[in-house]
Design an enzyme around this catalytic site. Structure first.
Site, PDB file in Angstrom:
ATOM      1  N   TYR A 316      35.263   9.112  47.784  1.00 18.10           N
ATOM      2  CA  TYR A 316      34.287   9.278  48.886  1.00 18.10           C
ATOM      3  C   TYR A 316      34.607  10.464  49.586  1.00 18.10           C
ATOM      4  CZ  TYR A 316      31.308   8.996  52.934  1.00 18.10           C
ATOM      5  OH  TYR A 316      30.428   9.217  53.882  1.00 18.10           O
ATOM      6  N   TYR A 317      33.894  11.728  49.856  1.00 14.87           N
ATOM      7  CA  TYR A 317      33.921  12.742  50.656  1.00 14.87           C
ATOM      8  C   TYR A 317      33.140  12.875  51.611  1.00 14.87           C
ATOM      9  CZ  TYR A 317      37.551  14.001  47.091  1.00 14.87           C
ATOM     10  OH  TYR A 317      38.692  13.842  46.252  1.00 14.87           O
ATOM     11  N   VAL A 376      40.142   5.537  46.193  1.00 14.01           N
ATOM     12  CA  VAL A 376      41.137   6.300  45.242  1.00 14.01           C
ATOM     13  C   VAL A 376      41.043   7.964  45.358  1.00 14.01           C
ATOM     14  CG1 VAL A 376      41.409   4.502  43.566  1.00 14.01           C
ATOM     15  CG2 VAL A 376      39.826   6.367  43.119  1.00 14.01           C
ATOM     16  N   GLU A 377      40.179   8.402  46.342  1.00 14.18           N
ATOM     17  CA  GLU A 377      40.049   9.727  46.690  1.00 14.18           C
ATOM     18  C   GLU A 377      39.105   9.806  48.017  1.00 14.18           C
ATOM     19  OE1 GLU A 377      38.511  12.683  44.076  1.00 14.18           O
ATOM     20  OE2 GLU A 377      39.498  11.711  42.155  1.00 14.18           O
ATOM     21  N   ASN A 378      39.410  10.489  48.860  1.00 17.37           N
ATOM     22  CA  ASN A 378      39.221  10.940  50.167  1.00 17.37           C
ATOM     23  C   ASN A 378      39.766  11.862  50.891  1.00 17.37           C
ATOM     24  OD1 ASN A 378      39.230   9.734  53.409  1.00 17.37           O
ATOM     25  ND2 ASN A 378      37.064  10.292  52.484  1.00 17.37           N
TER      26      ASN A 378
END
Length: 479
Positions: A316-317, A376-378
Protein backbone atom coordinates in the site's frame (compact mmCIF):
# COMPACT_ATOMS: atom_id res chain seq x y z
CA UNK A 1 3.06 3.52 29.01
CA UNK A 2 -0.24 1.88 28.22
CA UNK A 3 -0.19 -1.42 26.36
CA UNK A 4 0.56 -1.15 22.65
CA UNK A 5 -2.32 -1.66 20.25
CA UNK A 6 -0.04 -3.97 18.26
CA UNK A 7 0.07 -7.53 19.51
CA UNK A 8 3.06 -9.14 21.16
CA UNK A 9 5.32 -10.61 18.50
CA UNK A 10 4.20 -8.10 15.85
CA UNK A 11 6.54 -8.46 12.87
CA UNK A 12 8.26 -5.09 12.45
CA UNK A 13 10.88 -5.13 9.73
CA UNK A 14 11.66 -4.08 6.19
CA UNK A 15 11.28 -5.34 2.62
CA UNK A 16 13.42 -5.68 -0.51
CA UNK A 17 13.55 -7.73 -3.72
CA UNK A 18 16.53 -9.67 -5.03
CA UNK A 19 16.57 -8.03 -8.45
CA UNK A 20 16.63 -4.51 -7.00
CA UNK A 21 19.52 -4.84 -4.56
CA UNK A 22 21.60 -8.00 -4.99
CA UNK A 23 23.48 -7.10 -8.17
CA UNK A 24 26.05 -9.76 -9.13
CA UNK A 25 23.68 -10.54 -11.97
CA UNK A 26 25.83 -13.29 -13.50
CA UNK A 27 27.78 -14.38 -10.42
CA UNK A 28 28.15 -18.00 -9.37
CA UNK A 29 26.10 -19.44 -12.19
CA UNK A 30 23.12 -17.11 -12.05
CA UNK A 31 21.19 -16.75 -15.30
CA UNK A 32 19.57 -13.64 -16.74
CA UNK A 33 16.17 -12.61 -15.38
CA UNK A 34 13.46 -10.42 -16.86
CA UNK A 35 14.60 -7.68 -14.47
CA UNK A 36 18.08 -7.84 -16.00
CA UNK A 37 16.57 -6.93 -19.38
CA UNK A 38 14.65 -3.90 -18.07
CA UNK A 39 16.37 -0.61 -18.97
CA UNK A 40 16.82 2.06 -16.33
CA UNK A 41 15.34 5.54 -16.53
CA UNK A 42 12.00 7.30 -16.28
CA UNK A 43 10.86 5.75 -19.58
CA UNK A 44 11.25 2.17 -18.28
CA UNK A 45 7.53 1.37 -18.22
CA UNK A 46 6.90 3.00 -21.59
CA UNK A 47 9.71 0.90 -23.08
CA UNK A 48 8.34 -2.30 -21.55
CA UNK A 49 4.85 -1.44 -22.84
CA UNK A 50 6.13 -0.64 -26.34
CA UNK A 51 5.31 -2.62 -29.46
CA UNK A 52 8.92 -3.57 -30.24
CA UNK A 53 10.35 -4.49 -26.85
CA UNK A 54 11.41 -8.15 -27.12
CA UNK A 55 13.42 -8.78 -23.93
CA UNK A 56 16.73 -8.06 -25.71
CA UNK A 57 19.52 -6.36 -23.76
CA UNK A 58 21.14 -3.44 -25.61
CA UNK A 59 23.90 -1.90 -23.49
CA UNK A 60 24.83 0.49 -26.31
CA UNK A 61 21.43 2.13 -25.95
CA UNK A 62 20.40 1.69 -22.31
CA UNK A 63 21.80 1.32 -18.83
CA UNK A 64 20.77 -1.61 -16.63
CA UNK A 65 21.00 -0.66 -12.93
CA UNK A 66 19.67 -4.05 -11.78
CA UNK A 67 22.89 -5.68 -12.96
CA UNK A 68 24.81 -4.16 -10.06
CA UNK A 69 22.01 -3.13 -7.66
CA UNK A 70 23.67 -2.09 -4.40
CA UNK A 71 25.86 -5.22 -4.36
CA UNK A 72 23.88 -6.78 -1.52
CA UNK A 73 25.09 -10.14 -2.84
CA UNK A 74 28.55 -9.38 -1.46
CA UNK A 75 27.52 -7.05 1.37
CA UNK A 76 24.49 -8.79 2.85
CA UNK A 77 26.18 -9.38 6.21
CA UNK A 78 26.79 -5.66 6.59
CA UNK A 79 23.19 -4.91 5.61
CA UNK A 80 21.64 -7.52 7.92
CA UNK A 81 23.74 -6.13 10.78
CA UNK A 82 22.24 -2.70 10.13
CA UNK A 83 18.74 -4.18 10.08
CA UNK A 84 19.51 -5.86 13.40
CA UNK A 85 20.72 -2.55 14.81
CA UNK A 86 17.29 -1.13 13.99
CA UNK A 87 15.76 -4.05 15.86
CA UNK A 88 14.08 -5.78 12.93
CA UNK A 89 11.86 -8.67 13.96
CA UNK A 90 11.62 -9.84 10.35
CA UNK A 91 13.13 -9.18 6.93
CA UNK A 92 11.19 -9.71 3.73
CA UNK A 93 13.32 -10.61 0.71
CA UNK A 94 12.94 -12.68 -2.45
CA UNK A 95 14.83 -15.60 -3.90
CA UNK A 96 16.11 -14.87 -7.39
CA UNK A 97 14.64 -17.70 -9.48
CA UNK A 98 17.51 -17.45 -11.98
CA UNK A 99 20.07 -17.98 -9.21
CA UNK A 100 18.51 -21.37 -8.50
CA UNK A 101 17.54 -22.34 -12.05
CA UNK A 102 19.53 -20.08 -14.44
CA UNK A 103 17.31 -20.88 -17.44
CA UNK A 104 14.23 -21.83 -15.44
CA UNK A 105 13.71 -25.16 -17.18
CA UNK A 106 16.60 -27.22 -15.73
CA UNK A 107 16.04 -30.28 -13.62
CA UNK A 108 19.06 -29.74 -11.35
CA UNK A 109 19.32 -26.54 -9.27
CA UNK A 110 22.41 -24.36 -9.06
CA UNK A 111 23.97 -25.23 -5.71
CA UNK A 112 25.91 -21.96 -5.53
CA UNK A 113 22.65 -20.02 -5.66
CA UNK A 114 21.10 -22.14 -2.93
CA UNK A 115 24.22 -21.68 -0.81
CA UNK A 116 23.90 -17.89 -1.02
CA UNK A 117 20.40 -18.03 0.47
CA UNK A 118 21.61 -20.55 3.08
CA UNK A 119 24.01 -17.87 4.26
CA UNK A 120 21.51 -15.01 3.97
CA UNK A 121 18.88 -16.87 5.99
CA UNK A 122 21.41 -17.94 8.61
CA UNK A 123 22.60 -14.36 8.94
CA UNK A 124 19.03 -13.24 9.65
CA UNK A 125 18.52 -15.99 12.22
CA UNK A 126 21.81 -15.07 13.91
CA UNK A 127 20.10 -11.82 14.94
CA UNK A 128 16.70 -13.42 15.65
CA UNK A 129 15.26 -11.86 12.50
CA UNK A 130 12.46 -13.94 10.95
CA UNK A 131 13.00 -14.39 7.19
CA UNK A 132 9.88 -13.62 5.12
CA UNK A 133 10.49 -15.05 1.66
CA UNK A 134 8.79 -14.14 -1.61
CA UNK A 135 9.26 -17.05 -4.00
CA UNK A 136 8.78 -15.01 -7.19
CA UNK A 137 9.23 -11.24 -7.13
CA UNK A 138 9.43 -9.77 -10.65
CA UNK A 139 12.55 -11.81 -11.52
CA UNK A 140 11.60 -14.92 -13.48
CA UNK A 141 14.38 -16.39 -15.68
CA UNK A 142 14.63 -14.47 -18.94
CA UNK A 143 14.64 -17.73 -20.91
CA UNK A 144 11.09 -18.46 -19.74
CA UNK A 145 9.92 -15.11 -21.10
CA UNK A 146 11.84 -15.20 -24.38
CA UNK A 147 11.49 -18.85 -25.37
CA UNK A 148 8.31 -19.95 -23.62
CA UNK A 149 6.22 -16.77 -23.83
CA UNK A 150 6.03 -16.24 -20.08
CA UNK A 151 3.13 -17.34 -17.89
CA UNK A 152 0.65 -17.77 -20.76
CA UNK A 153 2.49 -21.07 -21.33
CA UNK A 154 1.20 -23.82 -19.04
CA UNK A 155 4.67 -25.37 -18.88
CA UNK A 156 5.63 -22.62 -16.44
CA UNK A 157 3.45 -24.25 -13.79
CA UNK A 158 5.81 -27.22 -13.77
CA UNK A 159 8.92 -25.03 -13.79
CA UNK A 160 7.62 -22.92 -10.91
CA UNK A 161 6.47 -25.98 -8.97
CA UNK A 162 9.98 -27.45 -9.26
CA UNK A 163 11.53 -24.15 -8.15
CA UNK A 164 9.13 -23.85 -5.20
CA UNK A 165 9.67 -27.48 -4.25
CA UNK A 166 13.45 -27.00 -4.16
CA UNK A 167 13.46 -23.83 -2.07
CA UNK A 168 10.68 -24.92 0.29
CA UNK A 169 12.41 -28.24 0.96
CA UNK A 170 15.73 -26.47 1.45
CA UNK A 171 14.55 -23.78 3.85
CA UNK A 172 11.26 -24.80 5.47
CA UNK A 173 12.92 -25.65 8.80
CA UNK A 174 14.33 -22.11 9.00
CA UNK A 175 11.70 -20.01 7.20
CA UNK A 176 8.13 -19.88 8.51
CA UNK A 177 6.67 -17.08 6.38
CA UNK A 178 6.39 -17.29 2.58
CA UNK A 179 4.57 -15.57 -0.29
CA UNK A 180 4.05 -17.19 -3.68
CA UNK A 181 3.97 -14.24 -6.14
CA UNK A 182 4.68 -10.56 -5.62
CA UNK A 183 1.87 -8.16 -6.56
CA UNK A 184 0.12 -10.84 -8.61
CA UNK A 185 -2.55 -8.35 -9.74
CA UNK A 186 -0.03 -5.99 -11.40
CA UNK A 187 -0.67 -7.32 -14.96
CA UNK A 188 -3.90 -5.32 -15.09
CA UNK A 189 -1.53 -2.48 -15.92
CA UNK A 190 1.79 -4.10 -16.89
CA UNK A 191 2.18 -7.88 -17.42
CA UNK A 192 5.92 -7.63 -18.09
CA UNK A 193 6.98 -7.64 -14.46
CA UNK A 194 5.26 -10.70 -13.02
CA UNK A 195 4.24 -12.60 -16.17
CA UNK A 196 7.22 -12.05 -18.45
CA UNK A 197 4.82 -10.94 -21.15
CA UNK A 198 5.18 -7.87 -23.37
CA UNK A 199 3.38 -6.97 -26.58
CA UNK A 200 5.91 -8.77 -28.76
CA UNK A 201 5.21 -12.11 -27.03
CA UNK A 202 1.48 -11.84 -26.40
CA UNK A 203 1.31 -9.45 -23.47
CA UNK A 204 -1.02 -7.08 -25.29
CA UNK A 205 -3.79 -9.68 -25.44
CA UNK A 206 -6.21 -10.04 -22.51
CA UNK A 207 -6.87 -13.67 -23.42
CA UNK A 208 -3.22 -14.44 -22.77
CA UNK A 209 -3.11 -12.39 -19.57
CA UNK A 210 -6.10 -14.10 -17.97
CA UNK A 211 -4.81 -17.49 -19.06
CA UNK A 212 -1.47 -16.61 -17.46
CA UNK A 213 -3.26 -15.68 -14.23
CA UNK A 214 -4.97 -19.05 -14.18
CA UNK A 215 -1.60 -20.75 -14.53
CA UNK A 216 -0.22 -18.66 -11.67
CA UNK A 217 -3.21 -19.52 -9.46
CA UNK A 218 -2.57 -23.21 -10.08
CA UNK A 219 1.17 -22.77 -9.46
CA UNK A 220 0.51 -20.87 -6.24
CA UNK A 221 -1.81 -23.62 -5.02
CA UNK A 222 0.87 -26.21 -5.78
CA UNK A 223 3.39 -24.25 -3.71
CA UNK A 224 0.93 -24.02 -0.81
CA UNK A 225 0.35 -27.78 -1.05
CA UNK A 226 4.10 -28.49 -0.99
CA UNK A 227 4.69 -26.18 1.96
CA UNK A 228 1.86 -27.49 4.10
CA UNK A 229 2.92 -31.08 3.43
CA UNK A 230 6.40 -30.24 4.70
CA UNK A 231 5.19 -28.47 7.82
CA UNK A 232 1.55 -27.92 8.72
CA UNK A 233 2.10 -24.56 10.42
CA UNK A 234 4.13 -23.04 7.58
CA UNK A 235 2.53 -19.69 6.75
CA UNK A 236 2.17 -19.20 2.99
CA UNK A 237 0.48 -16.05 1.76
CA UNK A 238 -0.52 -14.33 -1.45
CA UNK A 239 0.65 -10.81 -2.19
CA UNK A 240 -1.30 -8.10 -4.01
CA UNK A 241 -1.13 -4.39 -4.67
CA UNK A 242 -3.98 -2.67 -2.85
CA UNK A 243 -5.05 0.75 -4.03
CA UNK A 244 -7.91 2.12 -1.93
CA UNK A 245 -10.35 3.49 -4.49
CA UNK A 246 -12.66 6.48 -4.10
CA UNK A 247 -15.40 7.62 -6.41
CA UNK A 248 -14.57 11.18 -7.45
CA UNK A 249 -18.10 12.29 -6.57
CA UNK A 250 -21.59 10.97 -5.78
CA UNK A 251 -22.48 10.39 -9.42
CA UNK A 252 -23.72 6.78 -9.63
CA UNK A 253 -21.69 6.28 -12.81
CA UNK A 254 -18.50 6.88 -10.85
CA UNK A 255 -19.76 4.78 -7.96
CA UNK A 256 -20.28 1.80 -10.25
CA UNK A 257 -16.88 2.38 -11.88
CA UNK A 258 -15.29 2.34 -8.42
CA UNK A 259 -17.06 -0.92 -7.56
CA UNK A 260 -15.74 -2.50 -10.76
CA UNK A 261 -12.25 -1.13 -10.12
CA UNK A 262 -12.26 -2.76 -6.67
CA UNK A 263 -13.50 -6.08 -8.03
CA UNK A 264 -10.97 -6.28 -10.82
CA UNK A 265 -7.82 -4.77 -9.38
CA UNK A 266 -8.08 -5.09 -5.62
CA UNK A 267 -10.01 -8.35 -5.22
CA UNK A 268 -9.92 -10.68 -8.22
CA UNK A 269 -6.55 -12.35 -7.59
CA UNK A 270 -7.08 -12.44 -3.83
CA UNK A 271 -10.58 -13.87 -4.24
CA UNK A 272 -9.14 -16.87 -6.08
CA UNK A 273 -6.15 -17.43 -3.80
CA UNK A 274 -7.91 -16.75 -0.47
CA UNK A 275 -11.41 -18.09 -1.14
CA UNK A 276 -10.27 -20.86 -3.44
CA UNK A 277 -12.64 -20.14 -6.29
CA UNK A 278 -13.25 -17.68 -9.09
CA UNK A 279 -15.62 -14.92 -7.91
CA UNK A 280 -19.17 -14.49 -9.19
CA UNK A 281 -18.24 -11.42 -11.26
CA UNK A 282 -15.62 -13.35 -13.28
CA UNK A 283 -17.93 -14.15 -16.21
CA UNK A 284 -18.92 -10.54 -16.76
CA UNK A 285 -15.33 -9.36 -16.30
CA UNK A 286 -14.08 -11.79 -18.95
CA UNK A 287 -16.84 -10.63 -21.30
CA UNK A 288 -15.74 -7.03 -20.76
CA UNK A 289 -12.17 -7.92 -21.81
CA UNK A 290 -13.44 -10.13 -24.68
CA UNK A 291 -11.83 -13.20 -23.15
CA UNK A 292 -13.11 -16.60 -24.28
CA UNK A 293 -13.38 -19.46 -21.77
CA UNK A 294 -9.96 -20.23 -20.33
CA UNK A 295 -8.14 -23.52 -20.81
CA UNK A 296 -8.67 -25.23 -17.46
CA UNK A 297 -7.61 -28.80 -16.69
CA UNK A 298 -9.92 -31.13 -14.78
CA UNK A 299 -8.18 -30.92 -11.43
CA UNK A 300 -7.18 -27.24 -11.55
CA UNK A 301 -10.19 -25.88 -9.70
CA UNK A 302 -10.08 -28.56 -7.02
CA UNK A 303 -6.38 -27.87 -6.47
CA UNK A 304 -7.05 -24.14 -6.09
CA UNK A 305 -9.98 -24.79 -3.73
CA UNK A 306 -8.02 -27.16 -1.50
CA UNK A 307 -4.84 -25.08 -1.20
CA UNK A 308 -5.78 -21.55 -0.20
CA UNK A 309 -3.30 -19.15 1.36
CA UNK A 310 -2.87 -18.61 5.10
CA UNK A 311 -2.61 -14.82 5.05
CA UNK A 312 -2.77 -11.83 2.72
CA UNK A 313 0.36 -9.81 2.11
CA UNK A 314 -0.11 -6.53 0.31
CA UNK A 315 1.59 -3.34 -0.76
CA UNK A 316 0.00 0.00 0.00
CA UNK A 317 1.53 3.25 -1.18
CA UNK A 318 -1.37 5.40 -2.29
CA UNK A 319 -5.07 5.58 -3.02
CA UNK A 320 -6.73 6.33 -6.32
CA UNK A 321 -9.78 8.34 -7.36
CA UNK A 322 -12.15 7.17 -10.10
CA UNK A 323 -13.80 9.63 -12.46
CA UNK A 324 -15.46 8.55 -15.71
CA UNK A 325 -17.88 11.47 -16.08
CA UNK A 326 -15.66 14.53 -16.44
CA UNK A 327 -12.15 15.37 -17.60
CA UNK A 328 -9.71 15.43 -14.69
CA UNK A 329 -5.96 15.59 -14.20
CA UNK A 330 -4.28 12.17 -14.17
CA UNK A 331 -1.73 11.12 -11.56
CA UNK A 332 0.81 8.31 -11.25
CA UNK A 333 0.95 5.52 -8.70
CA UNK A 334 2.28 2.06 -7.90
CA UNK A 335 1.23 0.37 -11.18
CA UNK A 336 -2.25 1.82 -10.66
CA UNK A 337 -2.85 5.48 -11.46
CA UNK A 338 -6.07 7.49 -11.36
CA UNK A 339 -7.26 11.07 -11.29
CA UNK A 340 -5.95 13.76 -8.97
CA UNK A 341 -7.59 13.82 -5.56
CA UNK A 342 -7.73 17.50 -4.48
CA UNK A 343 -7.65 16.51 -0.80
CA UNK A 344 -4.27 14.76 -0.96
CA UNK A 345 -0.63 15.80 -1.26
CA UNK A 346 1.71 13.79 -3.47
CA UNK A 347 5.27 12.45 -3.38
CA UNK A 348 8.15 13.66 -5.57
CA UNK A 349 6.99 11.08 -8.14
CA UNK A 350 3.33 12.12 -8.03
CA UNK A 351 2.03 9.26 -5.89
CA UNK A 352 -0.81 10.55 -3.72
CA UNK A 353 -0.18 10.27 0.02
CA UNK A 354 -3.17 8.91 1.90
CA UNK A 355 -2.58 7.32 5.34
CA UNK A 356 -6.31 7.09 6.09
CA UNK A 357 -6.63 5.04 2.92
CA UNK A 358 -4.49 2.38 4.61
CA UNK A 359 -6.98 2.08 7.47
CA UNK A 360 -9.72 1.68 4.87
CA UNK A 361 -7.68 -0.93 2.96
CA UNK A 362 -7.07 -2.97 6.11
CA UNK A 363 -10.75 -2.91 7.04
CA UNK A 364 -11.91 -3.75 3.52
CA UNK A 365 -9.52 -6.69 3.19
CA UNK A 366 -10.06 -8.12 6.66
CA UNK A 367 -13.84 -7.85 6.60
CA UNK A 368 -13.92 -9.46 3.15
CA UNK A 369 -11.61 -12.39 3.87
CA UNK A 370 -11.24 -12.80 7.66
CA UNK A 371 -7.61 -13.80 7.18
CA UNK A 372 -4.54 -12.28 8.87
CA UNK A 373 -3.06 -9.33 6.98
CA UNK A 374 0.58 -8.41 6.50
CA UNK A 375 1.61 -5.00 5.11
CA UNK A 376 4.74 -6.07 3.25
CA UNK A 377 5.34 -2.84 1.32
CA UNK A 378 4.69 0.78 2.26
CA UNK A 379 6.98 3.76 2.01
CA UNK A 380 7.89 7.09 0.49
CA UNK A 381 10.07 7.33 -2.58
CA UNK A 382 11.80 10.70 -2.40
CA UNK A 383 14.85 12.69 -3.43
CA UNK A 384 17.21 12.58 -0.47
CA UNK A 385 19.88 15.25 0.02
CA UNK A 386 23.01 14.29 1.93
CA UNK A 387 25.24 16.63 3.93
CA UNK A 388 29.03 16.50 3.98
CA UNK A 389 28.85 13.45 6.27
CA UNK A 390 26.33 11.63 4.05
CA UNK A 391 23.59 12.22 6.63
CA UNK A 392 20.00 12.56 5.44
CA UNK A 393 17.51 14.46 7.60
CA UNK A 394 14.49 12.73 6.09
CA UNK A 395 11.72 14.14 8.28
CA UNK A 396 9.33 13.84 5.31
CA UNK A 397 9.83 10.06 5.32
CA UNK A 398 9.37 9.88 9.08
CA UNK A 399 6.12 11.83 8.81
CA UNK A 400 4.85 9.57 6.01
CA UNK A 401 5.58 6.40 7.96
CA UNK A 402 4.30 7.82 11.24
CA UNK A 403 0.94 8.68 9.74
CA UNK A 404 0.63 5.23 8.17
CA UNK A 405 1.52 3.48 11.43
CA UNK A 406 -1.14 5.56 13.19
CA UNK A 407 -3.62 4.37 10.55
CA UNK A 408 -2.49 0.78 11.17
CA UNK A 409 -3.20 1.22 14.87
CA UNK A 410 -6.66 2.55 14.12
CA UNK A 411 -7.36 -0.50 11.95
CA UNK A 412 -6.18 -2.85 14.69
CA UNK A 413 -8.52 -1.03 17.08
CA UNK A 414 -11.25 -1.60 14.48
CA UNK A 415 -10.68 -5.35 14.91
CA UNK A 416 -8.28 -6.09 12.05
CA UNK A 417 -5.85 -8.98 12.58
CA UNK A 418 -2.55 -7.43 11.46
CA UNK A 419 0.58 -9.63 11.53
CA UNK A 420 3.30 -7.17 10.70
CA UNK A 421 4.72 -4.22 8.81
CA UNK A 422 7.75 -4.20 6.49
CA UNK A 423 8.30 -0.78 4.90
CA UNK A 424 9.54 -0.98 1.35
CA UNK A 425 13.17 -0.47 0.46
CA UNK A 426 14.43 -0.44 4.05
CA UNK A 427 17.81 0.19 2.43
CA UNK A 428 18.09 2.32 -0.73
CA UNK A 429 17.85 0.15 -3.84
CA UNK A 430 17.04 0.33 -7.55
CA UNK A 431 13.48 1.49 -8.21
CA UNK A 432 11.29 -1.09 -9.95
CA UNK A 433 9.27 1.53 -11.80
CA UNK A 434 12.13 3.64 -13.14
CA UNK A 435 15.38 1.80 -12.47
CA UNK A 436 16.64 4.88 -10.62
CA UNK A 437 18.66 5.10 -7.42
CA UNK A 438 17.50 8.67 -6.89
CA UNK A 439 14.02 7.42 -5.96
CA UNK A 440 14.99 6.46 -2.43
CA UNK A 441 12.89 4.69 0.21
CA UNK A 442 15.42 3.46 2.73
CA UNK A 443 16.34 4.07 6.34
CA UNK A 444 19.89 3.53 5.07
CA UNK A 445 21.47 5.74 2.40
CA UNK A 446 23.57 3.97 -0.23
CA UNK A 447 26.15 6.07 -2.03
CA UNK A 448 25.26 5.34 -5.62
CA UNK A 449 23.70 7.59 -8.26
CA UNK A 450 21.54 6.95 -11.30
CA UNK A 451 24.59 6.51 -13.54
CA UNK A 452 26.08 3.89 -11.23
CA UNK A 453 28.72 6.13 -9.66
CA UNK A 454 29.49 6.00 -5.95
CA UNK A 455 31.26 4.06 -3.22
CA UNK A 456 28.23 1.92 -2.28
CA UNK A 457 28.95 2.79 1.34
CA UNK A 458 25.99 2.65 3.72
CA UNK A 459 24.93 5.55 5.99
CA UNK A 460 22.17 5.73 8.58
CA UNK A 461 19.49 8.36 7.88
CA UNK A 462 17.53 10.23 10.55
CA UNK A 463 14.66 7.78 9.98
CA UNK A 464 16.97 4.91 11.02
CA UNK A 465 16.95 5.93 14.69
CA UNK A 466 13.30 6.89 14.52
CA UNK A 467 12.25 3.46 13.25
CA UNK A 468 14.49 1.77 15.81
CA UNK A 469 12.46 3.50 18.55
CA UNK A 470 9.19 2.55 16.86
CA UNK A 471 10.19 -1.10 16.93
CA UNK A 472 11.60 -0.96 20.46
CA UNK A 473 8.28 0.38 21.77
CA UNK A 474 6.10 -1.88 19.57
CA UNK A 475 4.71 1.11 17.74
CA UNK A 476 4.01 3.32 20.74
CA UNK A 477 6.78 5.88 20.32
CA UNK A 478 6.18 7.68 17.03
CA UNK A 479 7.65 11.11 17.82
Amino acid sequence: MTKSVFKEGFLWGGATAANQLEGAYLADGKGLSVADAMPGGKQRWQILAGENFDWSIDESKYIYPNHTGIDHYHRFKEDIALFAKMGFKCYRFSIAWARIFPQGDESTPNEAGLHFYDELIDECLKYDIEPVVTISHYEMPLNLAKNYGGWQNRQLIDFYEHFADVVLNRYYKKVKYWMTFNEINSPFELPALSMGMVKSNGGGNWQNIFQAWHHQFVASAKAVKIGHALKADLQIGCMIIYGTSYSYDANPVNQVATMIQNQEFNYFCADVQVRGQYPAYTTRMLEKYQVKPLAVKDDDLALIAENTVDYIGFSYYMSTAINETTTAEKVQGNILGGVKNPFLAASDWGWQIDPKGLRIALNELYNRYQKPLFIVENGLGAYDEVDENFYVADDYRIDYLRQHIIAMGEAVADGVDLMGYTPWGCIDLVSASTGEMSKRYGFIYVDKDDEGNGTLNRYEKKSFDWYRNVIATNGQKLD
